[in-house]
Design an enzyme around this catalytic site. Structure first.
Site, short mmCIF file in Angstrom:
data_model
loop_
_atom_site.label_atom_id
_atom_site.label_comp_id
_atom_site.label_asym_id
_atom_site.label_seq_id
_atom_site.Cartn_x
_atom_site.Cartn_y
_atom_site.Cartn_z
N GLU A 152 0.86 -1.08 -0.15
CA GLU A 152 -0.06 -0.03 -0.03
C GLU A 152 0.79 1.19 -0.02
OE1 GLU A 152 -3.99 1.42 2.28
OE2 GLU A 152 -2.61 0.81 3.40
N ALA A 196 0.85 -1.65 11.09
CA ALA A 196 0.29 -2.82 10.78
C ALA A 196 -0.34 -2.66 9.45
CB ALA A 196 -0.61 -3.29 11.70
N MET A 197 -0.53 -3.58 8.77
CA MET A 197 -1.15 -3.52 7.14
C MET A 197 -2.26 -4.41 7.03
SD MET A 197 -1.41 -1.99 4.31
CE MET A 197 -2.43 -2.69 2.86
N GLU A 201 -7.12 -3.37 12.17
CA GLU A 201 -6.84 -4.17 10.71
C GLU A 201 -7.83 -5.14 10.59
OE1 GLU A 201 -4.29 -3.07 9.27
OE2 GLU A 201 -3.77 -1.69 10.70
#
Length: 797
Positions: free
Chosen positions: A114, A248-249, A283
């Protein structure tokens, strides 16, 4: 779906990516082949950065192509079917694309794609609206594990190479693809039919994942019930990444986190535990809002992030009600957003994105905090049940597809029968937010709105503002959609408070003694108290409230025993002490000493956390207290987890033992321990030792992700303000390169450099003329405001 108009692309549809990677783990390189099945009306351009394309074929026919620095242009003509593209690539050394994340003597390879980094891994149409299914096969070393979005379909070792094939994904955007390779330790649990995994690269048992499993199960329960749609994939990995620019992703089915956000044991502070639950909830919310339904283009990135922020707090409130996380929400998300949005250099929530370089800068306090605060305001305005109904219908309609903010407003409006569209359009398209000036006039309440400008001055602008108020304990509401309005509040009200529980994204300035008397006679909730204290800071910064009046307002709350107002006062006094230590030290010490006495008798988790924070701040302004805390360093293992920070900080202040703290830092077993000692190293009362610690942070012995932390810690230390400024000036180029493509430098500058630069405004202007980095305008604007306030405080008799 017709999406060519979004990009000018002739491509109409991408059906599938078949991906093969042969990964040389030790050589940090890979070869790949992608078969992309698509429809196009003419020659196509695929995004590709840092890759070397070797061939492009359709069947046995070679196609002409030209590679540029950021694309591969292919002569296809009108075309429908598969293209085979072979390519080579190298593993990145920074935080984007397919990169090396080091730990100790080892590393893993992991992706962060991203917003537009998938093009660094394989040639693709790297645009969120071109959703496709992905089929992945990876060949690598026989002793390595491979993790991706979907479960493993087959795995075999042949010719001393492991070949791993994964099941096909549902339709998703390129930025959500995940690939991780390394010597992972995996742990397993279940949530109904969903397999849950925790994966990390540390020795077995060194990252304790029981709590991260518990939190994941709780929030999955909540979201499946709230949205009325089950989690869609057969498994969910939570992967701990040793080096990670962001927290985080939300890769679909394989969420990545910093290691500190998956580890909880008996030595973990409440502060860290709350962060773990909060980030996991954020998330996993994306598995619906962002992954199942994705924005059409990055203009609407705020919708992804705002909704995950907002829903994450709902989920944690449900799972851990003792934490009262909506109180944390206003203190962090709403307050942070107002601090950014009060600048002239802000941007609208829905910001127009013209090129990929602009996207990363949108991951800021506006896209997260302001958007989430506006959603909270709309939920309060239409009612939580109608809000939930509208959200559920929106997700159901656009699942596996793309949507825009307008689509959500339509569903909320339909569910509630209110004019949500008009309200939301104004709030997301205009920068800034209103200040509501309230006065009593002939037994009526006069409300006037204008744009709040932190730098001062008047700017006429209006929003449709959902106003709430409590008059004599009874609720009233109206939609203030013009510059001013009169409100009937009865002939002789006894009490009055606007913006009940601070659900509105606006500040209130109560004018006149009579109205202020009604305010102070109101029964104020912790959220109401926070609002009055927070608004007072905004009024102080903008020059609308003199410092003496501000301090008198704080004095009203000096003996308050509730978590949220105590926390807000502590935050504000820490900030003011750093700006003007000589004038603010006594006031800050007095308040923090009183707070610590109040908190000593409390045993709930929020109080334990706040006690540690207040104690840490007190060590920086009270030498005797620092010495008392520092004396416990030899018994640190037996100290309550939230009180370990002030012990380390107190030891640093009272001993100036640089080498001892460096040694402890190097021997630390967890990230929380390491950060604790890093904070100690930034807390010395000798500026030259803090300067030495800041240099150490760039030596390669501190995780790159944690350099931001030491800047935050040294900014809180008034003795270190000048050396932190000098260090930043010297290292701005290095920091820019380190955080390239992540917007982390912009965040550091807005939050901390705007404070340590106080007294150096001319130098800062000159520096940013030489280095016109993103966020320089916002940093300078905030710096000038802080510098003006510092001079005002220093001029007090």
């Amino acid at each position: 779906m017709q999406v060519a108009s979004l990009t000018g692309q002739p491509v109409q549809l991408v059906r599938q990516y078949d991906l093969f990677f042969d990964i040389d783990f030790t050589g940090l390189s890979f070869t790949g082949k992608v078969t992309v099945d698509l429809d196009t009306t003419g020659d196509i351009t695929l995004d590709a950065v840092g890759l070397q394309v070797k061939s492009v074929k359709h069947g046995n026919r070679n196609l002409q192509y030209k590679q540029t620095s950021n694309a591969v242009e292919i002569k296809t003509g009108k075309f429908s079917g598969p293209l085979d593209i072979e390519f080579n690539g190298k593993v990145s050394e920074n935080f984007t694309g397919f990169y090396k994340a080091s730990y100790g003597d080892g590393y893993i390879l992991t992706t962060h794609l991203e917003a537009v980094q998938a093009r660094k891994l394989f040639p693709c149409l790297d645009h969120p609206a071109f959703k496709a299914v992905f089929k992945l096969v990876v060949r690598t070393g026989p002793d390595l594990k491979v993790i991706s979005n979907m479960p493993v379909e087959s795995e075999e070792v042949r010719a001393n190479k492991k070949v791993v094939s994964f099941k096909q994904t549902p339709k998703m955007s390129t930025y959500l693809f995940y690939l991780g390779v390394g010597k992972f330790v995996e742990e397993h649990s279940r949530h109904g039919q969903t397999h849950l995994y925790a994966a990390h690269a540390r020795p077995k048992g060194s990252i304790k994942t029981e709590f991260s499993f518990e939190a994941a199960q709780k929030v999955l329960d909540y979201y499946e019930s709230y949205f009325g749609i089950p989690y869609q994939l057969p498994k969910l990995h939570q992967v701990a990444v040793p080096e990670f620019a962001y927290g985080a992703m939300e890769n679909w089915g394989a969420i990545t986190y910093r290691e500190i956000l998956m580890h909880v044991d008996q030595n973990t502070s409440v502060r860290a535990k709350k962060a773990v639950a909060g980030v996991i909830a954020h998330e996993i919310a994306h598995m619906w809002f962002g992954d199942l339904v994705t924005m059409k283009w990055w203009d609407d990135i705020w919708l992804n992030e705002s909704f995950a922020t907002f829903m994450g707090h709902h989920a944690v409130e449900q799972g851990y009600p003792q934490w009262k996380v909506w109180q944390d929400f206003v203190r962090t998300q709403t307050s942070g957003a107002m601090g950014r949005d009060g600048l002239r250099s802000t941007h609208p929530i829905e910001a127009r994105v013209k090129n990929p370089e602009e996207i990363e800068e949108l991951f800021d306090e506006i896209s997260y905090g302001k958007g989430a605060s506006i959603l909270r305001m709309i939920e309060a305005y239409i009612g939580s049940d109608k809000f939930r109904k509208g959200v559920g219908k929106y997700l159901e309609k656009f699942r596996y597809s793309n949507a825009a903010g307008q689509d959500l407003w339509n569903h909320l409006q339909e569910a509630s029968g209110t004019d949500v569209n008009r309200i939301m359009e104004a709030w997301i398209s205009k920068p800034g937010f209103p200040i509501i000036t309230a006065t009593l006039s002939e037994k009526k309440l006069l409300l006037e709105q204008e744009r709040f400008v932190m730098a001062g001055g008047i700017e006429k602008q209006s929003w449709p503002v959902p106003i709430t108020m409590m008059v004599d304990g009874k609720p009233q509401s109206l939609l203030l959609d013009k510059e001013k309005a009169q409100v009937n509040i009865g002939l002789s009200p006894k009490s009055l408070k606007l913006n009940v529980d601070q659900t509105g994204f606006y500040i209130v300035h109560y004018q006149g003694r009579e109205l202020q008397d009604l305010l102070w006679k109101s029964r104020l909730s912790p959220l109401d108290k926070w609002g009055l204290i927070s608004d007072a800071k905004a009024l102080l910064l903008s020059g609308r409230m003199p410092i003496r009046e501000y301090l008198s307002l704080l004095e009203r709350f000096r003996k308050d025993e509730e978590y949220l107002p105590m926390f807000e006062i502590s935050d504000q006094l820490e900030f003011l002490h750093v700006l003007a230590p000589e004038k603010m030290r006594d006031t800050s010490r007095r308040f923090h000493t009183d707070q610590l006495k109040t908190l000593q008798a409390k045993t709930d988790e929020n109080s334990m956390m706040l006690k540690g924070i207040v104690a840490g701040r007190l060590t920086l302004i009270d030498d005797a207290y620092a010495k008392e805390q520092g004396s416990k360093i030899k018994d640190l293992a037996s100290v309550d987890p939230d009180m370990k920070r002030p012990v380390v900080m107190g030891y640093a202040r009272s001993s100036n033992d640089y080498n001892g703290l460096i040694d402890r830092f190097k021997k630390s077993a967890t990230d929380e321990e390491r950060l604790r000692y890093l904070e100690g190293l930034a807390s010395f009362n000798k500026p030259d030792l803090v300067a030495k610690a800041l240099e150490f942070s760039l030596s390669g012995q501190v995780k790159k992700q944690d350099v931001r932390n030491i800047v935050a810690y040294s900014t809180s230390n008034a003795d270190a303000r000048s050396v932190t400024w000098e260090w930043f000036k010297t290292n701005i180029e290095k920091l820019e390169k380190m955080y390239e493509g992540t917007a982390q430098l912009s965040s550091i500058m807005r939050a901390y450099i705007s404070i340590v630069g106080v007294g150096h405004v001319d130098e800062a202007e000159s520096l940013f003329n030489r280095y016109p980095v993103p966020a320089a305008d916002a940093t300078l604007e905030r710096l000038r405001i802080y510098d003006r306030l510092a001079r005002g405080i220093m001029a007090m008799p």
